[in-house]
Structures are given as structure tokens and as C-alpha cells.
Design a protein around this motif. Structure first.
Motif, PDB file in Angstrom:
ATOM      1  N   GLY A   9       8.642   0.622  -8.856  1.00 43.42           N
ATOM      2  CA  GLY A   9       8.385   1.997  -9.229  1.00 43.42           C
ATOM      3  C   GLY A   9       9.507   2.551 -10.094  1.00 43.42           C
ATOM      4  O   GLY A   9      10.554   1.915 -10.272  1.00 43.42           O
ATOM      5  N   GLY A  10       9.281   3.744 -10.620  1.00 43.86           N
ATOM      6  CA  GLY A  10      10.316   4.358 -11.443  1.00 43.86           C
ATOM      7  C   GLY A  10       9.790   5.533 -12.214  1.00 43.86           C
ATOM      8  O   GLY A  10       8.703   6.062 -11.929  1.00 43.86           O
ATOM      9  N   PHE A  11      10.568   5.919 -13.219  1.00 46.31           N
ATOM     10  CA  PHE A  11      10.258   7.058 -14.068  1.00 46.31           C
ATOM     11  C   PHE A  11       9.854   6.535 -15.441  1.00 46.31           C
ATOM     12  O   PHE A  11      10.549   5.710 -16.026  1.00 46.31           O
ATOM     13  CB  PHE A  11      11.494   7.956 -14.162  1.00 46.31           C
ATOM     14  CG  PHE A  11      11.281   9.202 -14.960  1.00 46.31           C
ATOM     15  CD1 PHE A  11      11.472   9.211 -16.335  1.00 46.31           C
ATOM     16  CD2 PHE A  11      10.886  10.367 -14.336  1.00 46.31           C
ATOM     17  CE1 PHE A  11      11.279  10.353 -17.073  1.00 46.31           C
ATOM     18  CE2 PHE A  11      10.686  11.529 -15.076  1.00 46.31           C
ATOM     19  CZ  PHE A  11      10.886  11.515 -16.449  1.00 46.31           C
ATOM     20  N   VAL A  12       8.733   7.032 -15.957  1.00 39.82           N
ATOM     21  CA  VAL A  12       8.246   6.561 -17.254  1.00 39.82           C
ATOM     22  C   VAL A  12       7.574   7.720 -17.980  1.00 39.82           C
ATOM     23  O   VAL A  12       7.044   8.631 -17.338  1.00 39.82           O
ATOM     24  CB  VAL A  12       7.271   5.377 -17.070  1.00 39.82           C
ATOM     25  CG1 VAL A  12       6.014   5.801 -16.325  1.00 39.82           C
ATOM     26  CG2 VAL A  12       6.935   4.726 -18.397  1.00 39.82           C
ATOM     27  N   ALA A  91       2.768   9.528  -8.209  1.00 38.28           N
ATOM     28  CA  ALA A  91       2.476   9.424  -6.779  1.00 38.28           C
ATOM     29  C   ALA A  91       3.396   8.385  -6.153  1.00 38.28           C
ATOM     30  O   ALA A  91       4.094   7.649  -6.860  1.00 38.28           O
ATOM     31  CB  ALA A  91       1.029   9.013  -6.546  1.00 38.28           C
ATOM     32  N   VAL A  92       3.377   8.346  -4.832  1.00 34.60           N
ATOM     33  CA  VAL A  92       3.970   7.219  -4.124  1.00 34.60           C
ATOM     34  C   VAL A  92       2.874   6.158  -3.993  1.00 34.60           C
ATOM     35  O   VAL A  92       1.771   6.458  -3.523  1.00 34.60           O
ATOM     36  CB  VAL A  92       4.488   7.621  -2.734  1.00 34.60           C
ATOM     37  CG1 VAL A  92       5.033   6.383  -2.005  1.00 34.60           C
ATOM     38  CG2 VAL A  92       5.568   8.683  -2.849  1.00 34.60           C
ATOM     39  N   TYR A  93       3.183   4.954  -4.412  1.00 32.58           N
ATOM     40  CA  TYR A  93       2.213   3.859  -4.388  1.00 32.58           C
ATOM     41  C   TYR A  93       2.508   2.950  -3.197  1.00 32.58           C
ATOM     42  O   TYR A  93       3.654   2.530  -3.003  1.00 32.58           O
ATOM     43  CB  TYR A  93       2.265   3.077  -5.688  1.00 32.58           C
ATOM     44  CG  TYR A  93       1.569   3.793  -6.819  1.00 32.58           C
ATOM     45  CD1 TYR A  93       2.133   4.931  -7.393  1.00 32.58           C
ATOM     46  CD2 TYR A  93       0.336   3.361  -7.304  1.00 32.58           C
ATOM     47  CE1 TYR A  93       1.480   5.616  -8.407  1.00 32.58           C
ATOM     48  CE2 TYR A  93      -0.311   4.032  -8.330  1.00 32.58           C
ATOM     49  CZ  TYR A  93       0.268   5.162  -8.871  1.00 32.58           C
ATOM     50  OH  TYR A  93      -0.387   5.834  -9.883  1.00 32.58           O
ATOM     51  N   TYR A  94       1.454   2.665  -2.446  1.00 33.32           N
ATOM     52  CA  TYR A  94       1.570   1.867  -1.238  1.00 33.32           C
ATOM     53  C   TYR A  94       0.770   0.570  -1.349  1.00 33.32           C
ATOM     54  O   TYR A  94      -0.380   0.574  -1.818  1.00 33.32           O
ATOM     55  CB  TYR A  94       1.045   2.641  -0.029  1.00 33.32           C
ATOM     56  CG  TYR A  94       1.800   3.888   0.304  1.00 33.32           C
ATOM     57  CD1 TYR A  94       1.442   5.120  -0.232  1.00 33.32           C
ATOM     58  CD2 TYR A  94       2.888   3.850   1.173  1.00 33.32           C
ATOM     59  CE1 TYR A  94       2.136   6.274   0.072  1.00 33.32           C
ATOM     60  CE2 TYR A  94       3.603   5.003   1.492  1.00 33.32           C
ATOM     61  CZ  TYR A  94       3.210   6.206   0.942  1.00 33.32           C
ATOM     62  OH  TYR A  94       3.906   7.341   1.255  1.00 33.32           O
ATOM     63  N   GLN A 117       7.944   5.062  -5.470  1.00 35.27           N
ATOM     64  CA  GLN A 117       7.633   6.265  -6.237  1.00 35.27           C
ATOM     65  C   GLN A 117       7.406   5.918  -7.707  1.00 35.27           C
ATOM     66  O   GLN A 117       8.201   5.199  -8.324  1.00 35.27           O
ATOM     67  CB  GLN A 117       8.779   7.274  -6.134  1.00 35.27           C
ATOM     68  CG  GLN A 117       8.594   8.522  -6.978  1.00 35.27           C
ATOM     69  CD  GLN A 117       7.506   9.436  -6.453  1.00 35.27           C
ATOM     70  OE1 GLN A 117       7.452   9.709  -5.256  1.00 35.27           O
ATOM     71  NE2 GLN A 117       6.641   9.919  -7.334  1.00 35.27           N
ATOM     72  N   VAL A 118       6.327   6.455  -8.256  1.00 36.78           N
ATOM     73  CA  VAL A 118       6.036   6.366  -9.685  1.00 36.78           C
ATOM     74  C   VAL A 118       5.948   7.788 -10.212  1.00 36.78           C
ATOM     75  O   VAL A 118       5.161   8.596  -9.709  1.00 36.78           O
ATOM     76  CB  VAL A 118       4.712   5.618  -9.955  1.00 36.78           C
ATOM     77  CG1 VAL A 118       4.328   5.719 -11.428  1.00 36.78           C
ATOM     78  CG2 VAL A 118       4.839   4.160  -9.534  1.00 36.78           C
ATOM     79  N   THR A 119       6.753   8.081 -11.219  1.00 36.93           N
ATOM     80  CA  THR A 119       6.761   9.406 -11.817  1.00 36.93           C
ATOM     81  C   THR A 119       6.503   9.267 -13.316  1.00 36.93           C
ATOM     82  O   THR A 119       7.227   8.538 -14.002  1.00 36.93           O
ATOM     83  CB  THR A 119       8.099  10.114 -11.589  1.00 36.93           C
ATOM     84  OG1 THR A 119       8.355  10.191 -10.179  1.00 36.93           O
ATOM     85  CG2 THR A 119       8.066  11.516 -12.168  1.00 36.93           C
TER      86      THR A 119
END
Length: 122
Positions: A9-12, A91-94, A117-119
Motif C-alpha cells: 500500500g501507499g500514497f499515489v 481505502a484500507v485493503y484487506y 492503506q491505499v491513498t
């Protein structure tokens, strides 16, 4: 017992790509099926993409053509390639695992990962 650990996950920025990974360990068997869910702030957890008992795949409508689920059965790893990301994908990816067949709903998994977390910025 089964352990699921997500990463990637991260910020993109909008239009960008990310690849999520989920490493599964413990009592993993060939009949187990896995999927990705997500939960945005203030919203319920929703199904994103998953493998079916038949070996096929299913996607929620909002990610069709943009996301691709895949797996490395030898290493018990699940992936989610996310392209053309939009702010609504934040969202938070599970990662989730189910021991038996059936439809994917937020109530159907037997095991969950801790989430990543993916933002996506506009």
C-alpha cells in the motif's frame, strides 16, 4: 490457523498504479480461496476482487478493467495489481481467505489480514 500479511500500500496520485501483495502462511490447502476487500472511512467493508471455487475470478463493477487479481500458488501469495487509480479507491485493503466455496461477502472469509492503506490523491 492461517496468517495473512498484506504489503504494497501507499500514497499515489490519480491515474497511478500500485501492486498489493498478501503472504499466506499456516494451514493452507489447495481448496482454499482468497480475495481482496476494502474499507473506506465511514463506509462498510466491500468486496473488490477474488478467486472463485471454480478457479475463475470475480471483480466488483467499479474496478473492472483497472484491477487484476493473481496468485502464486507455489509461494501462497496473492496479488492485486491496481491501475488507473482514482480517489474513490482510497481505502484500507484487506486480504481474505475462505476455506470452502460460496459467494464472496464481508461475512464469508474465515481469515483476514491486518490491512494496508491505499491513498489516491486527486
Amino acid at each position: 490457523q492461517v496468517q495473512l500479511v498484506e504489503s504494497g500500500g501507499g500514497f499515489v496520485q490519480s491515474g497511478g498504479s500500485l501492486r498489493l501483495s498478501c503472504a499466506a502462511s499456516g494451514w493452507i490447502f489447495p481448496n482454499h480461496v482468497m480475495a481482496w476487500f476494502r474499507q473506506a472511512p465511514g463506509k462498510e467493508r466491500e468486496f473488490v476482487a477474488g478467486f472463485l471455487w471454480t478457479g475463475g475470478t470475480r471483480y466488483t463493477d467499479s474496478v473492472k478493467g483497472r484491477f487484476a487479481i493473481s496468485r502464486d500458488s507455489l509461494n501462497n501469495t496473492l496479488y492485486l495489481q491496481m491501475n488507473s487509480l482514482k480517489p474513490d479507491d482510497t481505502a484500507v485493503y484487506y486480504c481474505a481467505l475462505r476455506r470452502y466455496g460460496g459467494d464472496w461477502t464481508p461475512q464469508s472469509p474465515d481469515y483476514w489480514g491486518q490491512g494496508t492503506q491505499v491513498t489516491v490523491s486527486s
